[in-house]
Every structure is written in structure tokens, then in C-alpha cells.
Design a protein around this motif. Structure first.
Motif, PDB file in Angstrom:
ATOM      1  N   GLU A  69       5.704  -0.736   3.071  1.00  0.00           N
ATOM      2  CA  GLU A  69       5.541   0.678   3.412  1.00  0.00           C
ATOM      3  C   GLU A  69       5.247   1.492   2.153  1.00  0.00           C
ATOM      4  O   GLU A  69       4.333   2.324   2.137  1.00  0.00           O
ATOM      5  CB  GLU A  69       6.801   1.188   4.102  1.00  0.00           C
ATOM      6  CG  GLU A  69       6.721   2.624   4.566  1.00  0.00           C
ATOM      7  CD  GLU A  69       7.969   3.062   5.313  1.00  0.00           C
ATOM      8  OE1 GLU A  69       7.867   4.008   6.124  1.00  0.00           O
ATOM      9  OE2 GLU A  69       9.044   2.482   5.076  1.00  0.00           O
ATOM     10  N   SER A  70       5.989   1.242   1.091  1.00  0.00           N
ATOM     11  CA  SER A  70       5.763   1.962  -0.169  1.00  0.00           C
ATOM     12  C   SER A  70       4.380   1.657  -0.730  1.00  0.00           C
ATOM     13  O   SER A  70       3.682   2.559  -1.217  1.00  0.00           O
ATOM     14  CB  SER A  70       6.834   1.574  -1.196  1.00  0.00           C
ATOM     15  OG  SER A  70       8.113   1.993  -0.773  1.00  0.00           O
ATOM     16  N   GLU A  71       3.959   0.395  -0.652  1.00  0.00           N
ATOM     17  CA  GLU A  71       2.647   0.020  -1.170  1.00  0.00           C
ATOM     18  C   GLU A  71       1.531   0.739  -0.417  1.00  0.00           C
ATOM     19  O   GLU A  71       0.566   1.222  -1.023  1.00  0.00           O
ATOM     20  CB  GLU A  71       2.455  -1.493  -1.073  1.00  0.00           C
ATOM     21  CG  GLU A  71       3.330  -2.287  -2.036  1.00  0.00           C
ATOM     22  CD  GLU A  71       3.165  -3.788  -1.875  1.00  0.00           C
ATOM     23  OE1 GLU A  71       2.354  -4.199  -1.008  1.00  0.00           O
ATOM     24  OE2 GLU A  71       3.840  -4.540  -2.598  1.00  0.00           O
ATOM     25  N   ILE A  72       1.662   0.816   0.902  1.00  0.00           N
ATOM     26  CA  ILE A  72       0.625   1.472   1.700  1.00  0.00           C
ATOM     27  C   ILE A  72       0.587   2.973   1.416  1.00  0.00           C
ATOM     28  O   ILE A  72      -0.498   3.563   1.263  1.00  0.00           O
ATOM     29  CB  ILE A  72       0.840   1.171   3.195  1.00  0.00           C
ATOM     30  CG1 ILE A  72       0.362  -0.257   3.486  1.00  0.00           C
ATOM     31  CG2 ILE A  72       0.082   2.177   4.081  1.00  0.00           C
ATOM     32  CD1 ILE A  72       0.551  -0.715   4.896  1.00  0.00           C
ATOM     33  N   PHE A  73       1.733   3.603   1.286  1.00  0.00           N
ATOM     34  CA  PHE A  73       1.729   5.037   0.998  1.00  0.00           C
ATOM     35  C   PHE A  73       1.269   5.330  -0.424  1.00  0.00           C
ATOM     36  O   PHE A  73       0.688   6.391  -0.686  1.00  0.00           O
ATOM     37  CB  PHE A  73       3.092   5.658   1.299  1.00  0.00           C
ATOM     38  CG  PHE A  73       3.197   6.168   2.699  1.00  0.00           C
ATOM     39  CD1 PHE A  73       2.944   7.503   2.996  1.00  0.00           C
ATOM     40  CD2 PHE A  73       3.511   5.317   3.737  1.00  0.00           C
ATOM     41  CE1 PHE A  73       3.012   7.980   4.291  1.00  0.00           C
ATOM     42  CE2 PHE A  73       3.576   5.780   5.044  1.00  0.00           C
ATOM     43  CZ  PHE A  73       3.332   7.119   5.326  1.00  0.00           C
ATOM     44  N   ASP A  74       1.489   4.404  -1.356  1.00  0.00           N
ATOM     45  CA  ASP A  74       0.918   4.574  -2.688  1.00  0.00           C
ATOM     46  C   ASP A  74      -0.612   4.542  -2.619  1.00  0.00           C
ATOM     47  O   ASP A  74      -1.294   5.310  -3.320  1.00  0.00           O
ATOM     48  CB  ASP A  74       1.426   3.475  -3.628  1.00  0.00           C
ATOM     49  CG  ASP A  74       2.876   3.679  -4.045  1.00  0.00           C
ATOM     50  OD1 ASP A  74       3.396   4.804  -3.889  1.00  0.00           O
ATOM     51  OD2 ASP A  74       3.493   2.697  -4.508  1.00  0.00           O
ATOM     52  N   LEU A  75      -1.156   3.653  -1.772  1.00  0.00           N
ATOM     53  CA  LEU A  75      -2.604   3.625  -1.573  1.00  0.00           C
ATOM     54  C   LEU A  75      -3.097   4.941  -0.978  1.00  0.00           C
ATOM     55  O   LEU A  75      -4.100   5.509  -1.426  1.00  0.00           O
ATOM     56  CB  LEU A  75      -2.985   2.463  -0.649  1.00  0.00           C
ATOM     57  CG  LEU A  75      -2.919   1.051  -1.227  1.00  0.00           C
ATOM     58  CD1 LEU A  75      -3.129   0.025  -0.115  1.00  0.00           C
ATOM     59  CD2 LEU A  75      -3.956   0.849  -2.326  1.00  0.00           C
ATOM     60  N   LEU A  76      -2.386   5.441   0.029  1.00  0.00           N
ATOM     61  CA  LEU A  76      -2.782   6.702   0.654  1.00  0.00           C
ATOM     62  C   LEU A  76      -2.752   7.843  -0.354  1.00  0.00           C
ATOM     63  O   LEU A  76      -3.616   8.732  -0.342  1.00  0.00           O
ATOM     64  CB  LEU A  76      -1.868   7.020   1.838  1.00  0.00           C
ATOM     65  CG  LEU A  76      -1.948   6.067   3.033  1.00  0.00           C
ATOM     66  CD1 LEU A  76      -0.961   6.493   4.114  1.00  0.00           C
ATOM     67  CD2 LEU A  76      -3.355   6.005   3.607  1.00  0.00           C
TER      68      LEU A  76
END
Length: 252
Positions: A184-191
Motif C-alpha cells: 500500500e505504501s509503495e503504491i501511494f508513493d508512486l501516486l
């Protein structure tokens, strides 16, 4: 990305499925460059609002404009990541082919790409697909069958499909619902990185988590109220969900 002019305008929108009202006189204005979180209880109207912005549903009353146009007319400038993929997980299709589906309707050399599969085989389309996969850190998956992916890998592929048309707006419906906290953190960092060049709207149940990424939170439970993340306290959460949940920690 600098916050600019309004590019999504929802004015007094009301929508019902049959006699059951889902949205009542909803107003929302989203400015270019925003990262907006949309939160609320199940059946509160979050996904319905997204579908109205996307032009997939027509409200009974009210007005919606996206990039100054009716939602359907702006569709090619919006990337959309649904909560669930629109195809069976066991469908015999590769990751690259899934991403190439996002090129439907993209203008190329003065012509609109059609729905005929061979039209995807132009080099420019395949390079766009590979570039989108690199952006979501999934280029090593390009030749894999979609059925072989984990939940986190599939979510990255769906994000790549939304990005491959170079949208001005990216809309995501519960993009981290079925993955663990690290992913979840990785995806929101991408966003957060994508937000440097596009406006982002994301639906989530996790107010505490998204508050460290988004600039505003739109709280929706049939009606809608927007708050800055610093203004979302225990009382706001209790009013929205009808119960107390953990407080928000703000770390920007």
C-alpha cells in the motif's frame, strides 16, 4: 504540481438506484494538480460519484463537467483504475496486452486507434506500454500471463493500463483494498510521484493512511463535505461512519 484552475466541477448532483437515493445535492470542485482522497462508509456513494465523473452514470439532476466538457467527452483524458479488473483473472492474456488495452481511443498520427487487436502492434503503442510498466516498476512482468500475478502485481498492471494513454486525470477506486500495508505504501508513493504531472482522485477506506498523501479529503455518505487533512478529527470520522475509529497521524 502547482494547483491550478478547476478541472472537475460537480454541481448539485443527485443520483438514485430506483427509489433509493445514493447521492443528494453533491457539490465538488477539483483543481488541476490536486491529490484528493474520497472516503466514506460502504454504500455511501463513493464509487457512484466516480462513475458520474467518468460519464458511466447519468445523474437524475445536477451538472458535471470534466476539463470543461461533459464527462463522456473527456474520457480519453482520464485514466481509471477500477476496484476489480473488468476481465476474469484466468483470461489468457499477457501483462503487456492488458496495458495495451489502455491505448483504445488514443490518437496516433491523426487517426483514432480502433478495437481491432492488430492495431495495437505498432511500435509506438508497445513502447508506451513498456514505459507505463516501467513507471509502476513492473516492466519485468510484461510477458507474464495475467493469471499468474499476485494481487499487488495486478494492481500495478492496472495502474499501467490507466497511465498508458498519458491522462490528465487519474482516478482510482480502492487501489489498495486487497494488498498488504507495505505494498500500500509503495503504491501511494508512486501516486505521489505521478501527482507531479496529473490530478489524482483516490477512493479509500483508510483515512488514517491516505491523510499523509492527499491534500484534501472528500467525506461522502450520500452528501459530501470536503476537509483539509488537518481538519479531519474524531468527530468528523464519527459523523461519517457512525462510530469512532483511530485518529489520523499527519506525516507529510
Amino acid at each position: 504540481m502547482t494547483i491550478g484552475q478547476s478541472i472537475i466541477d460537480v454541481e448539485d448532483v443527485t443520483f438514485s438506484y430506483g427509489k433509493a437515493p445514493v447521492l443528494e445535492r453533491v457539490n465538488l470542485q477539483v483543481r488541476e494538480g490536486e491529490f484528493l482522497g474520497i472516503v466514506g462508509p460502504n454504500a455511501g456513494g463513493k464509487s457512484t460519484l466516480l462513475k458520474i465523473i467518468l460519464g458511466l452514470l447519468q445523474p437524475q439532476s445536477g451538472r458535471t463537467r470534466v476539463l470543461g466538457r461533459r464527462p463522456r467527452q473527456a474520457g480519453r483524458m482520464i485514466g481509471y483504475v477500477p476496484q476489480h479488473p473488468s476481465f476474469p483473472r484466468d483470461f489468457p492474456i499477457t501483462v503487456e496486452q492488458v496495458v495495451l488495452l489502455g491505448r483504445l481511443g488514443v490518437k496516433q498520427s491523426g487517426h483514432w486507434l480502433g478495437a481491432i487487436w492488430p492495431s495495437f502492434l505498432h511500435g509506438i503503442d508497445r513502447e508506451a506500454a513498456r514505459r507505463a510498466l516501467r513507471e509502476v516498476e513492473a516492466d519485468d512482468l510484461a510477458d507474464r500471463q495475467i493469471a499468474s500475478l499476485s494481487g499487488g502485481q495486478l494492481q500495478r498492471v492496472l495502474m499501467a493500463r490507466a497511465l498508458v494513454s498519458d491522462p490528465k486525470i487519474l482516478i482510482l477506486d480502492e487501489p489498495t483494498a486487497n494488498i498488504d500495508q507495505r505494498l500500500e505504501s509503495e503504491i501511494f508513493d508512486l501516486l505521489n510521484a505521478f501527482n507531479t504531472r496529473m490530478t489524482i482522485l483516490v477512493v479509500s477506506h483508510d483515512i488514517a493512511f491516505i491523510s499523509s498523501y492527499v491534500g484534501r479529503v472528500a467525506c461522502i455518505n450520500r452528501t459530501l463535505v470536503c476537509h483539509g487533512t488537518d481538519a479531519v478529527d474524531g468527530q468528523v470520522i464519527q459523523d461519517l461512519y457512525g462510530e469512532d475509529v483511530r485518529m489520523i497521524a499527519h506525516r507529510h
